[in-house]
Motif scaffolding. Structure first.
Motif, short mmCIF file in Angstrom:
data_model
loop_
_atom_site.label_atom_id
_atom_site.label_comp_id
_atom_site.label_asym_id
_atom_site.label_seq_id
_atom_site.Cartn_x
_atom_site.Cartn_y
_atom_site.Cartn_z
N UNK A 53 71.14 -13.22 49.15
CA UNK A 53 71.71 -12.56 47.98
C UNK A 53 72.99 -13.26 47.54
N UNK A 54 73.10 -13.52 46.23
CA UNK A 54 74.27 -14.17 45.66
C UNK A 54 74.27 -15.68 45.80
N UNK A 55 73.29 -16.23 46.48
CA UNK A 55 73.21 -17.68 46.68
C UNK A 55 72.51 -18.37 45.50
N UNK A 56 72.71 -19.67 45.41
CA UNK A 56 71.99 -20.48 44.42
C UNK A 56 70.59 -20.73 44.97
N UNK A 57 69.54 -20.26 44.29
CA UNK A 57 68.18 -20.38 44.81
C UNK A 57 67.69 -21.82 44.92
N UNK A 58 68.37 -22.74 44.26
CA UNK A 58 67.94 -24.13 44.31
C UNK A 58 68.21 -24.77 45.66
N UNK A 117 66.44 -9.20 55.48
CA UNK A 117 66.27 -10.65 55.27
C UNK A 117 66.91 -11.09 53.96
N UNK A 118 66.81 -10.24 52.93
CA UNK A 118 67.39 -10.60 51.63
C UNK A 118 68.90 -10.76 51.71
N UNK A 119 69.54 -10.07 52.65
CA UNK A 119 71.00 -10.22 52.80
C UNK A 119 71.39 -11.68 53.01
#
Length: 398
Positions: free
Chosen positions: A65-70, A60-62
């Protein structure tokens, strides 16, 4: 500010209740329950906390990952799509919810605001009711537990029951007396949670008998969570509202219940996350239905509850947070009072949790996590034979 998700950590702590806790399906006799935690890290040093499962978290984390959490609501949908073939029900939905709550925590921290303010809440107080997970308590323990709730101003209580109608009436009466003691509320609110232990006609008879003696605000999960016809039958056959939804995972599971008039109080579990709660609340609001969060430490949903127009009340279980966890939250005059800390206001002592040897056996056959063999198929809704043979009787009424 550039902000990217760089990694995650998982750990598991415990809730130390100091007394047996459970429901019609079983009891944790040692009073220790597991609390899984997910922590999401970013390249700016901001870490978000989510309380919930971490099953299949690598896959699921895939999606994030690397994305802007906002971009949290868009990332929520990415996580749902990541589980497309196998499906997202059960604990996998909890993993998505835990990550979602952690991302909302990061977004609010990055903005320097408590999440309730970021989501548009005006008032940081959230109505609460007491919920002791109390089916395994003696009368004396029951009174002591709810007296402590009453001292914090709680005016309504939800008891666990469903196995012995006479005992349930007795216990509801005891709690009503405690909450109505001098200095407390004159007419306390009472609810009963059966945790799916009845069939539909049994539920109507059982609740009807209780309602001859007591007024119930709602009865929770009287039959199976997905049984739209059964829940609607119960709702039409009793005066109390029917509450359900804590174990439903995804809007698609709510739609049949809403369409059938099977739910009067729409619930969501704290571990399913903020985005899920906001979407369920919007669905419920479209049908003029109230929402009510469920959970041991529902911090994320308390923040979210301040921003929806149809929040009714939120469940207060333990007055103390899990071991190694601190929360910027008080309970005063019968309400949760959220703090001003940026984000969720949840702090985790990872070293203390790692050093602890306390564990909970959540998969044991006599705990609430395992449905008894004959649940919903008993001739009498009584303690005898609850697990196919003989279930030890609850303490006798005196």
């Amino acid at each position: 500010m550039t902000l990217r998700i760089t990694g995650y950590r998982t750990l598991t702590t415990v809730q130390e209740w100091g007394r047996p806790v459970g429901d019609a399906n079983g009891v944790f006799a040692d009073g220790i329950t597991s609390v899984p935690i997910v922590m999401v890290d970013t390249d700016e040093g901001i870490t978000g906390v989510g309380l919930g499962p971490h099953l299949d978290i690598d896959a699921i984390f895939d999606a994030i990952e690397g994305e802007d959490p906002r971009a949290v609501t868009a990332l929520y949908d990415r996580m749902l799509r990541q589980t497309f073939k196998a499906g997202h029900a059960g604990r996998v939905f909890g993993t998505i919810g835990a990550l979602d709550s952690a991302l909302w925590d990061i977004k609010a921290q990055a903005a320097g605001q408590p999440l309730w303010r970021l989501l548009g809440g005006r008032d940081r107080t959230v109505a609460a009711y007491a919920s002791g997970l109390d089916i395994g308590l003696t009368d004396e323990q029951l009174v002591a537990v709810y007296r402590e709730y009453a001292e914090h101003g709680l005016q309504a209580a939800k008891l666990k029951g469903g196995l012995d109608v006479e005992r349930d009436k007795h216990r509801l009466g005891l709690v009503r007396q405690v909450l109505a003691e001098p200095g407390h509320v004159r007419r306390p609110g009472l609810m009963l949670d059966a945790n799916e232990c009845w069939n539909r006609k049994q539920a109507v008879r059982y609740i009807g008998e209780i309602e001859q003696a007591l007024d119930l605000i709602w009865v929770e999960e009287p039959v199976r969570r997905w049984d739209a016809d059964g829940l609607a039958t119960v709702s039409r056959g009793v005066r109390a509202a029917v509450a359900t939804g804590e174990n439903l995972t995804g809007l698609e599971q709510y739609r049949p219940l809403v369409a059938a008039g099977a739910v009067d109080i729409v619930q969501t579990a704290a571990v399913w996350g903020v985005t899920h709660f906001l979407r369920v609340a919007a669905l419920a609001h479209a049908y003029d239905l109230p929402v009510s969060p469920i959970g041991t430490t529902p911090m994320a949903l308390l923040h979210a509850a301040t921003s929806v127009p149809n929040h009714l009340t939120s469940e207060l279980q333990d007055l103390r947070p899990p071991f190694g966890v601190s929360v910027d939250l008080e309970v005063e005059d019968g309400v949760f009072v959220l703090g001003e800390s940026p984000g969720l206001g949840v702090t985790v002592d990872e070293h203390a949790i790692a050093a602890s040897t306390q564990r909970s056996n959540t998969a044991a056959a006599d705990t609430p996590n395992v449905r008894p063999e004959h649940a919903g198929r008993r001739l009498l809704a009584a303690a005898d034979g609850a697990r196919g043979t003989v279930m030890p009787r609850l303490p006798a009424v005196r």
